[in-house]
Design an enzyme around this catalytic site. Structure first.
Site, short mmCIF file in Angstrom:
data_model
loop_
_atom_site.label_atom_id
_atom_site.label_comp_id
_atom_site.label_asym_id
_atom_site.label_seq_id
_atom_site.Cartn_x
_atom_site.Cartn_y
_atom_site.Cartn_z
N ASP A 39 0.98 -1.23 -0.15
CA ASP A 39 -0.13 0.45 -0.30
C ASP A 39 0.93 1.19 -0.08
OD1 ASP A 39 -2.12 -2.03 0.62
OD2 ASP A 39 -2.83 -1.24 2.43
N ASP B 168 -13.82 -3.67 -1.35
CA ASP B 168 -12.84 -3.51 -0.01
C ASP B 168 -14.16 -3.44 1.23
OD1 ASP B 168 -9.72 -2.52 -0.46
OD2 ASP B 168 -11.50 -0.96 -1.51
O1 1PR Z 1 -10.47 2.87 -4.63
O2 1PR Z 1 -9.22 2.81 -7.54
O3 1PR Z 1 -8.68 4.65 -5.93
O4 1PR Z 1 -7.99 2.01 -5.75
C1 1PR Z 1 -7.60 2.31 -3.79
C2 1PR Z 1 -6.83 1.18 -3.61
O5 1PR Z 1 -6.31 1.37 -2.27
C3 1PR Z 1 -7.79 -0.25 -2.98
O6 1PR Z 1 -7.26 -1.43 -4.17
C4 1PR Z 1 -8.15 0.23 -1.76
O7 1PR Z 1 -8.18 -1.68 -1.15
C5 1PR Z 1 -6.46 0.35 -1.67
N1 1PR Z 1 -7.26 0.64 -0.10
C6 1PR Z 1 -7.66 2.09 -0.08
N2 1PR Z 1 -7.05 3.14 1.61
C7 1PR Z 1 -6.03 2.05 2.09
C8 1PR Z 1 -5.84 1.67 2.76
O8 1PR Z 1 -5.62 0.99 4.07
N3 1PR Z 1 -6.25 3.09 3.85
N4 1PR Z 1 -5.51 -0.25 1.29
C9 1PR Z 1 -6.12 0.56 0.68
C10 1PR Z 1 -6.26 -1.34 0.95
C11 1PR Z 1 -5.75 -3.32 1.70
C12 1PR Z 1 -4.73 -4.33 1.31
C13 1PR Z 1 -3.98 -5.14 2.59
C14 1PR Z 1 -4.36 -6.35 3.15
C15 1PR Z 1 -3.47 -7.36 3.61
N5 1PR Z 1 -4.97 -2.42 1.44
O9 1PR Z 1 -4.71 -4.39 -0.01
O10 1PR Z 1 -3.05 -5.19 2.01
O11 1PR Z 1 -4.95 -5.85 3.36
O12 1PR Z 1 -3.26 -6.26 4.29
P1 1PR Z 1 -2.79 -7.97 6.04
O13 1PR Z 1 -1.34 -8.54 4.74
O14 1PR Z 1 -1.76 -6.69 6.84
O15 1PR Z 1 -4.07 -7.75 6.38
P2 1PR Z 1 -9.59 2.93 -5.98
#
Ligand code: 1PR
Length: 523
Positions: A224, A379
């Site tokens: 991320d 999400d």
């Molecule tokens: O909406 O098309 O602009 O895409 C934004 C992207 O960014 C989406 O794929 C969304 O999942 C991601 N995203 C947005 N905000 C966050 C955040 O964390 N604040 N991250 C975010 C999403 C989730 C996973 C993470 C897993 C594994 N991250 O990808 O890496 O949950 O984590 P873990 O193994 O530590 O539990 P758009």
């Protein structure tokens, strides 16, 4: 000197980087004469058959290509670059191929997820210098919904099993084609490219007989990425999507360095999520493009990028389509793009009208680059209900009761990084995206994100049951056993984790050692 035929679709940067890394100097075709004068031609086709042939016609490349192929000089066609050699393809019935090899390209009709995405083996069916020095156990990266069916058995170089036995490489004289992507197949692929360049001096690898090949379960490292408060691009990690600790954005490292580390440790794929992409337009946020360019120089496994893939109008009124954004990412080294927020809005509209506009990001990108290049990042967050009749959404019975001892829940889709919940459930959403042309689902779970409590297997099973495209299980991994659990209790084709890899709690190598004798994996 290797000449590379780039017809403008997809990620050719990785092929160039891989060839250059093996000592080649690469010249890109700019005009017909470049094809005719090539010493060694590589055609890394990416995208869709109809679009590829159309562009080859428009640029006047068809006759030079046929002349080159008749000249006896070496040719390597990768994926569509191999399909192009055949008479025709089910992918575009009205379009003719080059007709150098007899036969056609057919679509998988099997009981497994399609596209066939991931690392699989090959049986070598005829002596080949291309595979000189290979032991036979190597796996290569595949990503395709179509396979070639030659009429002439003699041209079959390798076969692979995936619901059926299909031809995974062809060879006729100095012409070779591979269904898999050597440039994305780590060391095995790099060796194969080196062999292609040194072929005349190598001993031929004899034909070999092996057990059935198996598609490996993929372990994906997710980064991320966002700018921290000092403006530096960092890998961050949230707890249930909250990436700040004591008011500051958590900084877990530099994107390019971490990606290289995960490649060296054996990650089967790497995903970058530009988590503030919903507010920063990626084409103005050039650092992500640089991250991709730099990463693809020395990381030879598939790269997915997500965040901000949508239509956009800048402050001067200039409009960009989601396809423009995706194109910039593909040209910078991405193999797949992942769409989050925009896909939810697209699906809502599709479900409300029942009509495909053909203009949405999912439809446009999959039409040009193929469905395998379009991942949908979901999400969702659990919403408990007392009874399945309480809401109009797909509700599941859960073994994890809610705060008021509810035994039912639905999974609410969110957009903007979990900030906004929508009246759409994850299961209905996933199905709609498949109808619109998506090729893979990246299934996050906000409740589990960063908790290290394990994947939400109820969610994964509920989605997996309803779609026939591959599903990446994400969120909550805390131990190697969690990967085993998700692969043994759900049909997920791959599992993604972030926190445990960033913090080195459990390195990728340890996850793979644990899984080794339990599920098929790439060693
Ligand atoms: O909406 O098309 O602009 O895409 C934004 C992207 O960014 C989406 O794929 C969304 O999942 C991601 N995203 C947005 N905000 C966050 C955040 O964390 N604040 N991250 C975010 C999403 C989730 C996973 C993470 C897993 C594994 N991250 O990808 O890496 O949950 O984590 P873990 O193994 O530590 O539990 P758009």
């Amino acid at each position: 000197m290797v000449t590379l035929l780039d017809y403008g679709a997809g990620n050719v940067r990785s092929v160039i980087n891989a060839l250059e890394g093996q000592g080649a100097s690469v010249k890109i075709v700019e005009k017909n004469e470049d094809i005719l004068s090539a010493e060694r031609l590589v055609f890394p086709g990416v995208g869709a058959f109809g679009h590829m042939m159309q562009v080859l016609h428009q640029r006047g490349y068809i006759e030079p290509l046929k002349a080159y192929l008749a000249s006896g000089r070496p040719y390597l066609g990768i994926c569509l670059g191999m399909h192009a050699l055949f008479d025709a393809s089910d992918e575009a019935l009205e379009t003719r191929g080059l007709g150098i090899l007899n036969g056609r390209v057919k679509q998988f009709d099997i009981d497994l997820a399609v596209p066939h995405i991931g690392w699989n083996g090959v049986h070598i069916k005829q002596p080949s210098r291309l595979f000189s020095g290979f032991s036979g156990g190597e796996k290569f990266y595949f990503v395709h919904s179509y396979y070639v069916e030659p009429l002439d058995e003699d041209v079959v170089l390798t076969v692979t099993d995936y619901g059926q036995c299909f031809v995974s490489a062809v060879q006729k004289g100095s012409i070779v084609g591979t269904q898999f992507h050597p440039e994305k197949s780590g060391n095995a692929g790099l060796r194969l490219l080196k062999n292609f360049m040194d072929e005349t001096t190598l001993p031929a690898q004899p034909a070999q007989a092996f057990d059935n090949t198996q598609l490996a379960k993929r372990i994906i490292a997710c980064l991320d990425v966002r700018a921290n408060d000092q403006g530096d691009l960092v890998v961050t990690k949230g707890d249930q999507y909250d990436v700040r600790k004591d008011g500051n954005v958590r900084n877990l490292g530099k994107p390019v360095e971490l990606a290289k580390r995960y490649y060296d440790e054996g990650a089967d794929e790497i995903t970058f999520l530009n988590i503030t992409g919903f507010r920063d337009f990626p084409l103005e946020d050039m650092p992500m493009i640089d991250v991709l360019k730099q990463t693809s120089r020395n990381v030879f496994v598939p790269l997915t990028i997500g965040g901000g893939i949508r239509d956009y109008t800048d402050k001067d009124g200039k409009t960009y389509s989601a396809l423009d954004v995706a194109e910039a990412y593909f040209r910078s080294g991405a193999d797949k793009v992942s769409i989050g927020s925009d896909a939810v809005l697209v699906a809502e509209q599709y479900l409300a009208t029942g009509e495909k506009t053909g203009k949405s990001a999912i439809e446009e990108i999959s039409r040009v680059y193929g469905s395998q290049a379009v991942v949908i990042s979901i999400d969702p967050r659990r919403v408990y209900v007392a009874s399945p009749d309480d809401v109009k959404h797909v509700v599941i019975k859960t073994g994890i009761p809610g705060p008021d001892n509810e035994h039912y829940c639905w999974y609410q889709c969110t957009i903007k990084g979990g900030r906004e919940g929508r009246e759409l459930d994850a299961i209905t959403f996933a199905v709609a995206c498949e109808h619109l042309g998506a090729g893979e689902i990246l299934l996050n779970c906000i409740d589990r994100d960063g908790t290290t409590q394990g994947f939400d297997t109820e969610l994964i099973n509920a989605v997996k049951k309803m779609v026939s495209i591959p599903v990446i299980a994400s969120s909550g991994a805390g131990s190697a056993a969690h990967f085993h659990e998700v692969f043994s209790t759900t049909g997920a084709e791959s599992a993604l984790a972030a926190g445990i890899f960033h913090r080195r709690d459990v390195p990728i190598g340890e996850v793979k050692s644990y899984l080794m004798d339990k599920v098929p994996i790439r060693e």
